[in-house]
Design a protein around this motif. Structure first.
Motif, PDB file in Angstrom:
ATOM      1  N   ARG A 219     -16.075 -20.856   5.918  1.00 55.25           N
ATOM      2  CA  ARG A 219     -15.914 -22.036   6.537  1.00 55.25           C
ATOM      3  C   ARG A 219     -16.526 -22.349   7.921  1.00 55.25           C
ATOM      4  N   SER A 301       1.058 -20.291   1.851  1.00 59.17           N
ATOM      5  CA  SER A 301       1.837 -19.935   0.769  1.00 59.17           C
ATOM      6  C   SER A 301       2.499 -21.241   0.376  1.00 59.17           C
ATOM      7  N   GLY A 325      -2.147 -16.941   0.264  1.00 59.12           N
ATOM      8  CA  GLY A 325      -3.468 -16.673   0.633  1.00 59.12           C
ATOM      9  C   GLY A 325      -3.362 -16.138   1.775  1.00 59.12           C
TER      10      GLY A 325
HETATM   11  N1  PHE Z   1      -5.864 -21.264   0.260  1.00 58.76           N
HETATM   12  C1  PHE Z   1      -5.009 -21.479   1.518  1.00 58.76           C
HETATM   13  C2  PHE Z   1      -5.967 -21.668   2.694  1.00 58.76           C
HETATM   14  O1  PHE Z   1      -6.934 -21.252   2.733  1.00 58.76           O
HETATM   15  C3  PHE Z   1      -3.860 -20.740   1.517  1.00 58.76           C
HETATM   16  C4  PHE Z   1      -2.819 -20.637   0.658  1.00 58.76           C
HETATM   17  C5  PHE Z   1      -3.084 -19.918  -0.469  1.00 58.76           C
HETATM   18  C6  PHE Z   1      -1.819 -21.627   0.668  1.00 58.76           C
HETATM   19  C7  PHE Z   1      -2.103 -19.975  -1.681  1.00 58.76           C
HETATM   20  C8  PHE Z   1      -0.808 -21.792  -0.311  1.00 58.76           C
HETATM   21  C9  PHE Z   1      -1.092 -21.222  -1.237  1.00 58.76           C
HETATM   22  O2  PHE Z   1      -5.436 -21.984   3.801  1.00 58.76           O
END
Ligand code: PHE
Length: 356
Positions: A219, A301, A325
């Motif tokens: 990012r 999450s 994540g």
């Molecule tokens: N992918 C999200 C992030 O990078 C984190 C996440 C993963 C949220 C799975 C919810 C479920 O911010």
């Protein structure tokens, strides 16, 4: 007689004065050579009587032997000196410490990833790897984040060639695309095994999906707790009866094992992600180091959104689950009390070797 003694003495001093084997051979010629002094003396005996020959001959022979012995001794001395200087020139100081190549070791974040895989492995989670160059579909759209969704602006990233004009390929902004990729494969395999064809959402029976997907993510971000390249580890558990309560239990259990602390405190803070509903951020408090007591966000999450369940090819009336994540870089900061994430990626061995 005195002449012979002097002769032996002068041979000895000539030999002693010879500093090389060549000098020594020249000196030898002067005494023992064809016209050397000893040889001349012997020739001179021809004119003498038998009696005189006997007496002088014995003396000359004794002198000759003395000179030969002196010559042999000097030869040996020169050879010894030559050997000694050669040995000195080729000397190896075996007491010097050798140049070693140094012992390598795993990067602290790799150590964390190994630990995460071992702990989730023991809970029956599979480990999956996916591409870092991702399509717009897997990174966003399939995760309930269409083109015009405002949540996309939080995932500013690096776009690369490939894909379409409207939906270019990009460096994945999170590991969540692996939720879709893994689930689609899993569902496809079980449909094939059950002989079910067609496009209808799957509502038959299948083994649960339980997977983690660690890897690099990207990012446009850089400060003490953000780096443009960072790691994430996705987790997904989908079955017929998997609830938010299971998410809390599994993640708390994981963190307590990871940090080897039974009284570790986690905070589930209500949040929003397009691909989960309800959603929560998970925070952990630093237990040591300069940031002791401060909360650090370590994961996003939530319960997988029904639209995402559909994009996995599953019927949301039957299948439900949770996903998270987490940030292995941040877990590493917490574990070792490091207060700047960027140190992990500067490549300074003085920092990195402390973790071996
Ligand atoms: N992918 C999200 C992030 O990078 C984190 C996440 C993963 C949220 C799975 C919810 C479920 O911010």
């Amino acid at each position: 007689m005195n002449d012979l003694i002097d002769l032996v003495a002068s041979a000895k001093s000539a030999f002693a004065g010879a500093l090389t084997p060549a000098d020594l051979e020249n000196a030898k010629a002067r005494f023992l050579g064809k016209s050397g002094q000893i040889t001349e003396l012997m020739k001179g005996m021809v004119a003498l009587s038998v009696e005189e020959k006997k007496a002088l001959g014995a003396n000359i022979n004794a002198a000759k032997q003395a000179i030969e012995a002196a010559l042999a001794a000097r030869r040996q001395a020169l050879a010894d000196a030559e050997m000694a200087s050669q040995l000195a020139a080729e000397a190896l100081d075996v007491s010097l410490p050798g140049r070693t190549s140094g012992q390598g070791g795993l990067h602290p974040v790799s150590l964390t990833l190994e630990r995460i895989e071992a702990i989730f492995g023991s809970m029956g989670f599979d480990v999956a790897q996916g591409p870092e160059i991702e399509s717009d579909w897997f990174n966003f759209t399939a995760l309930n984040t269409p083109q015009d969704h405002p949540a996309r602006s939080m995932h500013d990233t690096f776009y690369v060639e490939g894909g379409s004009e409207a939906a270019p390929n990009l460096l994945r902004t999170h590991t969540s695309p692996m939720q879709i990729r893994y689930a689609v494969q899993h569902v496809k395999a079980h449909r094939a095994a059950a002989g079910i064809h067609g496009d209808a959402l799957f509502s038959g029976d299948m083994p649960e999906i339980r997977v983690i997907a660690p890897g690099r993510t990207y990012r446009v971000d850089s400060d003490a707790t953000h780096s443009p390249m960072f790691h994430q580890c996705e987790g997904l558990w989908v079955g017929e009866n998997v609830s938010f309560k299971d998410l809390k239990f599994v993640f708390t259990d994981f963190c307590r094992t990871f940090f080897e602390s039974d009284d570790l405190v986690l905070r589930f803070r209500p949040s929003f992600f397009p691909f989960t509903e309800p959603s929560a951020e998970i925070d952990i408090a630093f237990q040591s180091g300069p940031l002791s007591g401060r909360w650090l966000e370590v994961a996003g999450s939530g319960q997988v959104h029904p639209n995402v369940i559909r994009n996995m090819g599953l019927e949301p009336e039957k299948y439900i689950g949770f996903a998270f994540g987490m940030g292995p870089d941040r877990l590493t900061m917490l574990r070792y009390g490091v207060n700047d994430l960027r140190l992990f990626f500067d490549g300074d061995v003085r920092f990195l070797s402390q973790f071996q």
